[in-house]
Design a protein around this motif. Structure first.
Motif, short mmCIF file in Angstrom:
data_model
loop_
_atom_site.label_atom_id
_atom_site.label_comp_id
_atom_site.label_asym_id
_atom_site.label_seq_id
_atom_site.Cartn_x
_atom_site.Cartn_y
_atom_site.Cartn_z
N PHE A 24 0.84 -1.20 0.00
CA PHE A 24 0.00 0.00 0.00
C PHE A 24 0.88 1.24 0.00
O PHE A 24 1.98 1.24 0.55
N CYS A 25 0.35 2.29 -0.59
CA CYS A 25 1.02 3.59 -0.55
C CYS A 25 0.98 4.13 0.88
O CYS A 25 -0.06 4.12 1.52
N SER A 26 2.14 4.57 1.38
CA SER A 26 2.18 5.06 2.76
C SER A 26 1.53 6.44 2.88
O SER A 26 1.21 6.89 3.97
N LYS A 27 1.34 7.11 1.75
CA LYS A 27 0.73 8.45 1.81
C LYS A 27 -0.79 8.39 1.79
O LYS A 27 -1.46 9.03 2.59
N CYS A 28 -1.35 7.61 0.83
CA CYS A 28 -2.81 7.63 0.69
C CYS A 28 -3.44 6.27 0.99
O CYS A 28 -4.65 6.14 0.90
N ASN A 29 -2.61 5.26 1.36
CA ASN A 29 -3.14 3.95 1.76
C ASN A 29 -3.75 3.16 0.62
O ASN A 29 -4.36 2.13 0.84
N LYS A 60 -2.58 6.51 -12.12
CA LYS A 60 -3.58 7.39 -11.52
C LYS A 60 -2.93 8.33 -10.51
O LYS A 60 -3.30 9.47 -10.36
N GLU A 61 -1.93 7.79 -9.81
CA GLU A 61 -1.35 8.58 -8.74
C GLU A 61 -0.34 9.61 -9.21
O GLU A 61 -0.25 10.68 -8.65
N TYR A 62 0.45 9.25 -10.23
CA TYR A 62 1.54 10.15 -10.60
C TYR A 62 1.19 11.06 -11.75
O TYR A 62 1.12 10.74 -12.82
ZN LIG Z 1 -0.49 7.34 -2.71
#
Ligand SMILES: [Zn+2]
Length: 62
Positions: A24-29, A60-62
């Motif tokens: 999981f992304c540590s910023k947005c989970n 989607k994220e970058y």
């Molecule tokens: Zn993220």
């Protein structure tokens, strides 16, 4: 890349049994893919520690 590794689980893949965990992304989970923790077969050990990222989510994220 900042990731968090989820609970380990055993998964049967085409190439054999592996212990894997979702990552999981540590910023947005958001779930980003998964990582090979352990390969049950010696011929698959080179995959240990490798991440499988789901590209659609990354885009989607970058
Ligand atoms: Zn993220």
């Amino acid at each position: 890349m900042n990731i968090v590794i989820g609970p380990k689980e055993e998964r049967k893949l085409i190439s054999g049994y592996f212990t894997v965990a979702n990552i999981f992304c540590s910023k947005c989970n958001e779930e980003m893919g998964w990582i090979y923790i352990r390969a049950f077969e010696a011929t698959q050990r080179y995959k240990e520690g490798k991440c499988i990222l789901e590209k659609a989510k990354l885009m989607k994220e970058y």
